[in-house]
Write a protein that holds these residues in place. Structure first.
Motif, PDB file in Angstrom:
ATOM      1  N   PRO A 198       0.807  -1.227   0.000  1.00  0.00           N
ATOM      2  CA  PRO A 198       0.000   0.000   0.000  1.00  0.00           C
ATOM      3  C   PRO A 198       0.835   1.269   0.000  1.00  0.00           C
ATOM      4  CG  PRO A 198      -0.839  -1.572   1.609  1.00  0.00           C
ATOM      5  CD  PRO A 198       0.470  -2.103   1.134  1.00  0.00           C
ATOM      6  N   GLU A 199       1.883   1.308   0.823  1.00  0.00           N
ATOM      7  CA  GLU A 199       2.709   2.506   0.962  1.00  0.00           C
ATOM      8  C   GLU A 199       4.116   2.078   1.345  1.00  0.00           C
ATOM      9  OE1 GLU A 199       2.444   6.843   3.269  1.00  0.00           O
ATOM     10  OE2 GLU A 199       0.974   5.261   3.643  1.00  0.00           O
ATOM     11  N   LEU A 200       5.115   2.761   0.802  1.00  0.00           N
ATOM     12  CA  LEU A 200       6.494   2.314   1.010  1.00  0.00           C
ATOM     13  C   LEU A 200       7.421   3.420   1.502  1.00  0.00           C
ATOM     14  CD1 LEU A 200       8.353  -0.173   0.662  1.00  0.00           C
ATOM     15  CD2 LEU A 200       8.818   0.624  -1.663  1.00  0.00           C
ATOM     16  N   TRP A 244      12.876  -3.876  -5.163  1.00  0.00           N
ATOM     17  CA  TRP A 244      12.324  -4.930  -4.308  1.00  0.00           C
ATOM     18  C   TRP A 244      10.851  -4.755  -3.974  1.00  0.00           C
ATOM     19  CZ3 TRP A 244      14.872  -9.340  -3.364  1.00  0.00           C
ATOM     20  CH2 TRP A 244      16.246  -9.355  -3.607  1.00  0.00           C
ATOM     21  N   ALA A 245      10.346  -3.546  -4.094  1.00  0.00           N
ATOM     22  CA  ALA A 245       8.949  -3.308  -3.744  1.00  0.00           C
ATOM     23  C   ALA A 245       8.471  -2.002  -4.357  1.00  0.00           C
ATOM     24  CB  ALA A 245       8.763  -3.266  -2.226  1.00  0.00           C
ATOM     25  N   THR A 246       7.155  -1.912  -4.546  1.00  0.00           N
ATOM     26  CA  THR A 246       6.523  -0.702  -5.077  1.00  0.00           C
ATOM     27  C   THR A 246       5.351  -0.325  -4.191  1.00  0.00           C
ATOM     28  OG1 THR A 246       7.125  -1.215  -7.369  1.00  0.00           O
ATOM     29  CG2 THR A 246       5.283   0.307  -7.044  1.00  0.00           C
ATOM     30  N   GLY A 247       5.343   0.914  -3.719  1.00  0.00           N
ATOM     31  CA  GLY A 247       4.227   1.414  -2.928  1.00  0.00           C
ATOM     32  C   GLY A 247       3.168   2.025  -3.832  1.00  0.00           C
ATOM     33  N   CYS A 248       1.926   1.635  -3.631  1.00  0.00           N
ATOM     34  CA  CYS A 248       0.848   2.143  -4.489  1.00  0.00           C
ATOM     35  C   CYS A 248       0.650   3.647  -4.318  1.00  0.00           C
ATOM     36  CB  CYS A 248      -0.452   1.400  -4.181  1.00  0.00           C
ATOM     37  SG  CYS A 248      -0.460  -0.304  -4.752  1.00  0.00           S
ATOM     38  N   ALA A 249       0.773   4.148  -3.095  1.00  0.00           N
ATOM     39  CA  ALA A 249       0.607   5.579  -2.867  1.00  0.00           C
ATOM     40  C   ALA A 249       1.663   6.368  -3.629  1.00  0.00           C
ATOM     41  CB  ALA A 249       0.684   5.887  -1.376  1.00  0.00           C
ATOM     42  N   PRO A 260       5.809 -10.026  -8.853  1.00  0.00           N
ATOM     43  CA  PRO A 260       5.046 -11.252  -8.625  1.00  0.00           C
ATOM     44  C   PRO A 260       3.677 -10.986  -8.014  1.00  0.00           C
ATOM     45  CG  PRO A 260       6.561 -10.924  -6.818  1.00  0.00           C
ATOM     46  CD  PRO A 260       6.811  -9.790  -7.789  1.00  0.00           C
ATOM     47  N   GLY A 261       3.403  -9.705  -7.684  1.00  0.00           N
ATOM     48  CA  GLY A 261       2.133  -9.367  -7.041  1.00  0.00           C
ATOM     49  C   GLY A 261       2.355  -8.847  -5.633  1.00  0.00           C
ATOM     50  N   GLY A 262       1.332  -8.897  -4.831  1.00  0.00           N
ATOM     51  CA  GLY A 262       1.461  -8.395  -3.467  1.00  0.00           C
ATOM     52  C   GLY A 262       0.122  -8.215  -2.795  1.00  0.00           C
ATOM     53  N   TYR A 263      -0.030  -7.112  -2.081  1.00  0.00           N
ATOM     54  CA  TYR A 263      -1.228  -6.848  -1.290  1.00  0.00           C
ATOM     55  C   TYR A 263      -2.302  -6.145  -2.121  1.00  0.00           C
ATOM     56  CZ  TYR A 263       1.683  -8.067   2.700  1.00  0.00           C
ATOM     57  OH  TYR A 263       2.507  -8.731   3.575  1.00  0.00           O
ATOM     58  N   VAL A 264      -3.539  -6.319  -1.736  1.00  0.00           N
ATOM     59  CA  VAL A 264      -4.659  -5.707  -2.445  1.00  0.00           C
ATOM     60  C   VAL A 264      -4.771  -4.218  -2.152  1.00  0.00           C
ATOM     61  CG1 VAL A 264      -7.177  -5.651  -2.611  1.00  0.00           C
ATOM     62  CG2 VAL A 264      -5.991  -7.840  -2.615  1.00  0.00           C
ATOM     63  N   SER A 265      -4.557  -3.835  -0.904  1.00  0.00           N
ATOM     64  CA  SER A 265      -4.771  -2.459  -0.484  1.00  0.00           C
ATOM     65  C   SER A 265      -3.953  -1.480  -1.323  1.00  0.00           C
ATOM     66  CB  SER A 265      -4.408  -2.314   0.999  1.00  0.00           C
ATOM     67  OG  SER A 265      -4.620  -0.998   1.448  1.00  0.00           O
ATOM     68  N   GLY A 266      -4.635  -0.490  -1.881  1.00  0.00           N
ATOM     69  CA  GLY A 266      -3.977   0.537  -2.666  1.00  0.00           C
ATOM     70  C   GLY A 266      -3.924   0.273  -4.149  1.00  0.00           C
ATOM     71  N   ASP A 302      -6.291  -0.786  -6.321  1.00  0.00           N
ATOM     72  CA  ASP A 302      -7.413  -0.245  -7.088  1.00  0.00           C
ATOM     73  C   ASP A 302      -7.228   1.253  -7.340  1.00  0.00           C
ATOM     74  OD1 ASP A 302      -9.919  -0.575  -8.394  1.00  0.00           O
ATOM     75  OD2 ASP A 302     -10.957   0.225  -6.651  1.00  0.00           O
ATOM     76  N   GLU A 303      -6.748   1.968  -6.333  1.00  0.00           N
ATOM     77  CA  GLU A 303      -6.524   3.402  -6.482  1.00  0.00           C
ATOM     78  C   GLU A 303      -5.398   3.696  -7.475  1.00  0.00           C
ATOM     79  OE1 GLU A 303      -8.497   2.653  -2.589  1.00  0.00           O
ATOM     80  OE2 GLU A 303      -6.820   1.757  -3.686  1.00  0.00           O
ATOM     81  N   ALA A 304      -4.322   2.909  -7.416  1.00  0.00           N
ATOM     82  CA  ALA A 304      -3.207   3.109  -8.348  1.00  0.00           C
ATOM     83  C   ALA A 304      -3.625   2.778  -9.772  1.00  0.00           C
ATOM     84  CB  ALA A 304      -2.009   2.262  -7.925  1.00  0.00           C
ATOM     85  N   HIS A 305      -4.428   1.730  -9.927  1.00  0.00           N
ATOM     86  CA  HIS A 305      -4.972   1.376 -11.243  1.00  0.00           C
ATOM     87  C   HIS A 305      -5.777   2.549 -11.790  1.00  0.00           C
ATOM     88  CE1 HIS A 305      -7.856  -0.490 -14.071  1.00  0.00           C
ATOM     89  NE2 HIS A 305      -6.921  -1.400 -14.278  1.00  0.00           N
ATOM     90  N   GLY A 306      -6.584   3.174 -10.949  1.00  0.00           N
ATOM     91  CA  GLY A 306      -7.380   4.313 -11.371  1.00  0.00           C
ATOM     92  C   GLY A 306      -6.525   5.501 -11.773  1.00  0.00           C
ATOM     93  N   ALA A 307      -5.411   5.719 -11.058  1.00  0.00           N
ATOM     94  CA  ALA A 307      -4.517   6.825 -11.397  1.00  0.00           C
ATOM     95  C   ALA A 307      -3.887   6.629 -12.768  1.00  0.00           C
ATOM     96  CB  ALA A 307      -3.429   6.954 -10.327  1.00  0.00           C
ATOM     97  N   ILE A 308      -3.524   5.394 -13.077  1.00  0.00           N
ATOM     98  CA  ILE A 308      -2.938   5.104 -14.388  1.00  0.00           C
ATOM     99  C   ILE A 308      -3.991   5.265 -15.486  1.00  0.00           C
ATOM    100  CG2 ILE A 308      -1.815   3.342 -15.813  1.00  0.00           C
ATOM    101  CD1 ILE A 308      -0.770   2.131 -13.124  1.00  0.00           C
ATOM    102  N   MET A 309      -5.198   4.777 -15.223  1.00  0.00           N
ATOM    103  CA  MET A 309      -6.290   4.941 -16.192  1.00  0.00           C
ATOM    104  C   MET A 309      -6.556   6.415 -16.470  1.00  0.00           C
ATOM    105  SD  MET A 309      -7.794   1.963 -17.205  1.00  0.00           S
ATOM    106  CE  MET A 309      -9.566   2.228 -17.370  1.00  0.00           C
ATOM    107  N   ALA A 310      -6.511   7.242 -15.431  1.00  0.00           N
ATOM    108  CA  ALA A 310      -6.745   8.673 -15.596  1.00  0.00           C
ATOM    109  C   ALA A 310      -5.626   9.306 -16.418  1.00  0.00           C
ATOM    110  CB  ALA A 310      -6.861   9.353 -14.242  1.00  0.00           C
TER     111      ALA A 310
END
Length: 299
Positions: free
Chosen positions: A85-87, A94-99, A124-130, A132-140
């Protein structure tokens, strides 16, 4: 088929954005690959593309330093490692924070020096939290500028959820995409505690408060509730991917994959046929073609 407008792609001939080139255009492809090498070299060697604390990056952004590398008008933003969700760190392998990803994408969309956005995906994937919001930011962002996802190795689960928000997706033939599903694990350690002579007493207020507690066996009610939540999230996942793919594959067909990992030559080819990706290309070649089309559109 979805006929909703895609203004960014309309300017850049969407069918050719990541398409394969005829053999007769080998010289052009060599030039595109050379350009891509420049893009990747810049990303790997410049200080701006390296890991940075978010507060440092934000302070630098106020001074005009973007939180990503820009090469030939292409903003290079990584989606790599575990999705969280946040990093508080950006551009880390090694990791990406959605925020933080939301901020980088929104910044690139508003940056007048950026002609297009390339998401370099290896996750490889990760946590659900965040997510959906990041997907929306890219779509926008793609409503104003073209966005591609260039998969470097893998885009599974949450990694693919994010990648699917781009206008087009490429993946290498030895890579992998998909795993469009959800998973949860419950650990019942009550017997282990007993073997160690430890008795855990769980006290609760509210009939469902202790559902899923590791000191208790998982009840049928708790299992059904968790599985129902997993199915609900999976449905949102499928709907989001279908929205990002804009008619290339339906939510029903996405669910029918049963969270398959499309990997290796056969799997990636199946992903292309299914509409999960648009081209089978190494990431550097996809970047080269993208930069070439951007140069043609603005040159």
């Amino acid at each position: 088929m979805d006929t909703s407008p895609a203004p960014a792609l309309a300017r850049l001939a969407p069918g050719a954005l990541l398409g394969h080139l005829p053999a007769a255009q080998g010289d052009f492809l060599a030039w595109a690959e050379e350009r891509a090498a420049k893009v990747l070299a810049a990303r790997g060697n410049t200080q701006l593309a390296g890991p940075r604390w978010i507060w440092t990056a934000m302070a630098e952004a106020e001074k005009g330093v973007p939180p990503y590398a820009i090469v030939d008008g292409v903003a290079l933003i990584g989606i790599r490692g575990l999705i969280v969700p946040e990093l508080e760190i950006i551009n880390w392998s090694w990791a990406t924070g959605c925020a933080e990803l939301c901020w980088q994408v929104e910044h690139a969309a508003e940056n007048s020096t950026v002609s297009g956005i390339a998401l370099l995906v290896d996750s490889p994937g990760g946590y659900v939290s965040g997510v959906d919001e990041a997907h929306g930011a890219i779509m926008a962002a793609r409503e104003t500028k073209p966005v591609i996802s260039a998969v470097q190795d893998m885009a599974y689960s949450a990694g693919y959820w994010l990648a699917s928000a781009a206008d087009q997706i490429s993946a290498p033939r030895m890579g992998g995409v998909g795993h469009i599903g959800t998973i949860a694990t419950h650990f019942d350690i009550s017997e282990m505690l007993k073997m160690q002579g430890i008795t855990a007493t769980v006290m609760q207020a509210g009939a469902l408060k202790a559902d899923g507690h590791p000191y208790l066996p998982l009840s049928d009610t708790a299992r059904k509730d968790i599985e129902a939540r997993l199915q609900a999230i999976r449905a949102v996942f499928a709907d989001s991917v279908a929205a990002g793919r804009r008619g290339a594959i339906s939510a029903a067909d996405i669910l029918a994959t049963e969270a398959r990992a499309f990997d290796g030559p056969k799997g990636v080819a199946d992903a292309l046929d299914a509409g999960l990706i648009d081209a089978i290309l190494p990431a550097q070649e996809a970047l080269g073609l993208f930069a070439t089309h951007l140069a043609g559109a603005t040159g």
